[in-house]
Motif scaffolding. Sequence first.
Motif, mmCIF file in Angstrom:
data_model
loop_
_atom_site.group_PDB
_atom_site.id
_atom_site.type_symbol
_atom_site.label_atom_id
_atom_site.label_comp_id
_atom_site.label_asym_id
_atom_site.label_seq_id
_atom_site.Cartn_x
_atom_site.Cartn_y
_atom_site.Cartn_z
ATOM 1 N N ALA A 1 0.842 -1.208 0.000
ATOM 2 C CA ALA A 1 0.000 0.000 0.000
ATOM 3 C C ALA A 1 0.871 1.251 0.000
ATOM 4 C CB ALA A 1 -0.929 -0.019 1.210
ATOM 5 N N GLU A 2 1.950 1.205 0.753
ATOM 6 C CA GLU A 2 2.830 2.368 0.829
ATOM 7 C C GLU A 2 3.507 2.625 -0.524
ATOM 8 O OE1 GLU A 2 6.588 3.506 3.571
ATOM 9 O OE2 GLU A 2 4.959 2.431 4.575
ATOM 10 N N ALA A 3 3.969 1.538 -1.151
ATOM 11 C CA ALA A 3 4.629 1.681 -2.466
ATOM 12 C C ALA A 3 3.636 2.189 -3.509
ATOM 13 C CB ALA A 3 5.212 0.343 -2.903
ATOM 14 N N ASP A 4 2.418 1.621 -3.472
ATOM 15 C CA ASP A 4 1.399 2.047 -4.448
ATOM 16 C C ASP A 4 1.017 3.507 -4.232
ATOM 17 O OD1 ASP A 4 1.448 -0.408 -5.554
ATOM 18 O OD2 ASP A 4 -0.463 -1.110 -4.735
ATOM 19 N N ALA A 5 0.886 3.897 -2.952
ATOM 20 C CA ALA A 5 0.505 5.283 -2.654
ATOM 21 C C ALA A 5 1.582 6.244 -3.139
ATOM 22 C CB ALA A 5 0.284 5.448 -1.156
ATOM 23 N N GLU B 1 -0.146 4.498 -19.301
ATOM 24 C CA GLU B 1 0.157 4.441 -17.858
ATOM 25 C C GLU B 1 -0.939 3.707 -17.097
ATOM 26 O OE1 GLU B 1 2.664 8.653 -17.558
ATOM 27 O OE2 GLU B 1 0.552 8.568 -17.006
ATOM 28 N N ASP B 2 -2.191 3.985 -17.464
ATOM 29 C CA ASP B 2 -3.304 3.315 -16.783
ATOM 30 C C ASP B 2 -3.288 1.819 -17.064
ATOM 31 O OD1 ASP B 2 -4.070 5.677 -15.714
ATOM 32 O OD2 ASP B 2 -5.666 6.079 -17.166
ATOM 33 N N ALA B 3 -3.017 1.470 -18.337
ATOM 34 C CA ALA B 3 -2.990 0.050 -18.698
ATOM 35 C C ALA B 3 -1.853 -0.669 -17.974
ATOM 36 C CB ALA B 3 -2.836 -0.092 -20.206
ATOM 37 N N VAL B 4 -0.716 -0.005 -17.878
ATOM 38 C CA VAL B 4 0.427 -0.617 -17.184
ATOM 39 C C VAL B 4 0.124 -0.751 -15.692
ATOM 40 C CG1 VAL B 4 2.822 -0.195 -16.483
ATOM 41 C CG2 VAL B 4 2.161 0.061 -18.862
ATOM 42 N N ALA B 5 -0.518 0.267 -15.110
ATOM 43 C CA ALA B 5 -0.863 0.197 -13.685
ATOM 44 C C ALA B 5 -1.841 -0.950 -13.428
ATOM 45 C CB ALA B 5 -1.469 1.526 -13.243
ATOM 46 N N LYS B 6 -2.769 -1.126 -14.350
ATOM 47 C CA LYS B 6 -3.752 -2.210 -14.206
ATOM 48 C C LYS B 6 -3.039 -3.571 -14.290
ATOM 49 C CE LYS B 6 -8.026 -3.598 -16.418
ATOM 50 N NZ LYS B 6 -8.798 -3.443 -17.637
ATOM 51 N N HIS B 7 -2.119 -3.674 -15.234
ATOM 52 C CA HIS B 7 -1.377 -4.915 -15.395
ATOM 53 C C HIS B 7 -0.499 -5.168 -14.172
ATOM 54 C CE1 HIS B 7 0.580 -8.185 -17.451
ATOM 55 N NE2 HIS B 7 1.760 -7.618 -17.330
ATOM 56 N N GLU B 8 0.078 -4.078 -13.670
ATOM 57 C CA GLU B 8 0.936 -4.194 -12.486
ATOM 58 C C GLU B 8 0.127 -4.724 -11.296
ATOM 59 O OE1 GLU B 8 2.637 -0.423 -11.417
ATOM 60 O OE2 GLU B 8 2.722 -1.006 -9.318
ATOM 61 N N ALA B 9 -1.082 -4.194 -11.122
ATOM 62 C CA ALA B 9 -1.928 -4.650 -10.014
ATOM 63 C C ALA B 9 -2.276 -6.135 -10.179
ATOM 64 C CB ALA B 9 -3.201 -3.803 -9.969
ATOM 65 N N ALA B 10 -2.556 -6.523 -11.435
ATOM 66 C CA ALA B 10 -2.895 -7.931 -11.683
ATOM 67 C C ALA B 10 -1.691 -8.829 -11.396
ATOM 68 C CB ALA B 10 -3.352 -8.090 -13.129
ATOM 69 N N LEU B 11 -0.509 -8.373 -11.796
ATOM 70 C CA LEU B 11 0.706 -9.160 -11.540
ATOM 71 C C LEU B 11 0.985 -9.243 -10.039
ATOM 72 C CD1 LEU B 11 3.485 -8.244 -14.123
ATOM 73 C CD2 LEU B 11 2.377 -10.428 -13.765
ATOM 74 N N ASN B 12 0.769 -8.134 -9.342
ATOM 75 C CA ASN B 12 0.995 -8.140 -7.891
ATOM 76 C C ASN B 12 0.107 -9.174 -7.213
ATOM 77 O OD1 ASN B 12 2.891 -6.177 -8.031
ATOM 78 N ND2 ASN B 12 1.487 -4.487 -7.570
ATOM 79 N N ARG B 13 -1.173 -9.174 -7.636
ATOM 80 C CA ARG B 13 -2.110 -10.124 -7.023
ATOM 81 C C ARG B 13 -1.688 -11.560 -7.319
ATOM 82 N NH1 ARG B 13 -5.930 -6.413 -8.702
ATOM 83 N NH2 ARG B 13 -6.326 -7.582 -10.622
#
Lengths: 483, 170
Positions: A341-345, A392-404
């Motif tokens: 959460a801290e890194a994402d924020a 940027e939005d698409a990469v952020a979405k992909h990043e969140a999916a990869l994190n999960r």
Amino acid sequence: MIRIPGYLTLIRAHVLQAIHTWWLWVMFAVCILSSLAAVMYSHHGYLDNVDRYSVELQERLRLRLQSTLGPGSRQRDRSLRVLRAPNPAAVLVAGVERTMPSGWDFGPAGAESLTPYSPEDPLAVFDVLTDGESVIRVFGGLLGLALGFGMVSRDQQRGWLRAPTSLPVPAWLLVGAVIVAGSAVLAVMALVWLGSVVTLATWLAGPGLDLGVAWWPTWFFVWAYLVTMFGIGAAMARVAPNLLTGAAAAVTTWTVLILLGPQLLAAVGRLTSDFPPLARVEQERREKYADRQRTADRTLAERLVSAAPDVESTRELDRVATAAFPRFEPDWRSDMSDARAEADAMAASWLETRRRWLGRLRLFARLTPGTLLYFSLAEANGQGWTAQRAWEDAVAKHEAALNRALYDDRSSVTLGLYWRDQGISWAYRWHSVRTHAELPQFDDTELQRGAGRGASAADIAAAIIQAVLVLAFAIGYPVRSEI
Amino acid sequence: VTTKEWLEGNPGLWWCSHSAALKLLRVVGAGANRHVCVVPHGAPLMERLSPIANCRLYCQLGGTNPTAPDIVTAVRTVELPDYLAMHSASHLEGRYRTQTWLAIARLSRASILVLVDPLSTVSPSQSVEFARVLRESAAYHRHIVIAADREAAVSSLGALRMPIMSDLDP
């Protein structure tokens, strides 16, 4: 009462005079040839970028094929790399092609941007007019200005625009005829310029490659820009007391608006930016996340050791720790979740600050014709900040999916422990490492098709307002009291 | 006596300074007033159009639509040669440019014709011919006023100096 046929004849006569002006065609020829040269130069840069993109694709494929176990590293993994294909439309307007990352790596701390595409060219020092847009902005602006100044000052020299007007119509109608004629000539010129640039770019790109040029918005913005510059030239001719002063004022205005304006905007932008560069933010985020991860792992290890105070052997420690692990796992996961959460924020805050700053710059950019042309053409052809935002939005979405799927649900945890003055390693495994096939894939179909492409209504309104204001000034400026 | 009143009773060929001509135009109204025709310095024309097309353009802008025979008659009346009347105005000498404007003024039935420095573009060898054409035009228009700052420049035209009325006097 003015007869419409007479007025049309006057406009037609102005058009004929304009198209029989030799220097206009010389300037237009220079503009076209410079644009074609810029497109060819830019196309070479595009081919270099395509080479780099192909090498990166091959490298990613090789890493994926070699990585039979799948990505499980705690470092960024190049086999997960998202690559952005170079945009062939950059030959028309470079836009964000040279500033947007050429790809993104992913690791536990989030995405990390790769360097943008930029030509490794020893002649890059001469990079001034490197795409069609920059040529039409510089040469086209000068052409529009000179045409407006020439046509209106010719009427002034004729004596038709002196007070009282020699023709039996009001002065504003006479200037209006000049402006209608000039706008018509410039509309054709804008179309010819666009046609020649796109034709060459399409031919260079080869068959089957869609440049995705937004024809009508591009033509409209170029035309509106030329008409605005035409209006400024006309206004200078109306205001200046004589020909020489007017010409000097027109050239000075062109310099200020076209050369100094964008530089001033860039300078103001840099002075008002209150956020660090992306690379530094990503590094800080990576280091902070790694620290938090190490701390969480160490805390977990200490808890596991404290859960087995009486054991005598490492085998027994392993058994007790494995049995105790589920008890401490929620706290460990909570620590990891806080770190995420801290890194994402941190990333979101940087992105939000940057977007607000870009939004303010866009407002200022609409004030001068040159910067407005640059941003409007870039947006219309998918090379603007909206396209960058879509990536940027698409990469952020992909990043969140990869994190999960990958980093927040690790296959195992390996802890290094100090127990009775000896270092031991202890691992806990939840499930096997996921292969690439099991991970979410980055889908760039929409992005490659031109997400974020389109003329902004605000840009259209700004272009119309600019043109109307300068033309209204040129038309409405009172005639001088002399004969 | 105001300028308008004076003009009512004194038709003919007159000359005055540029500043007086400007004030005169303000008094009688110009521009949208079709009864006043101003011939600017150099008698400029649309270069790409023929003198006949220039006449038609001017009249159409003023709201009149003379027929082709009317235009040809006017052009011939001011002694513009036929071979010049049909070709581009860019080839016209200064004298013929002013004569084209005389035709325009005739077609638009201007009662006051103001010429700004008409002799500046006329060569000395042609000035006698030009002066004759101008005097003949004075019979058609009620007033022809020549704006020039030096009397020597208009002496050959036979124009009289126009008195400055109180409403023109600064």
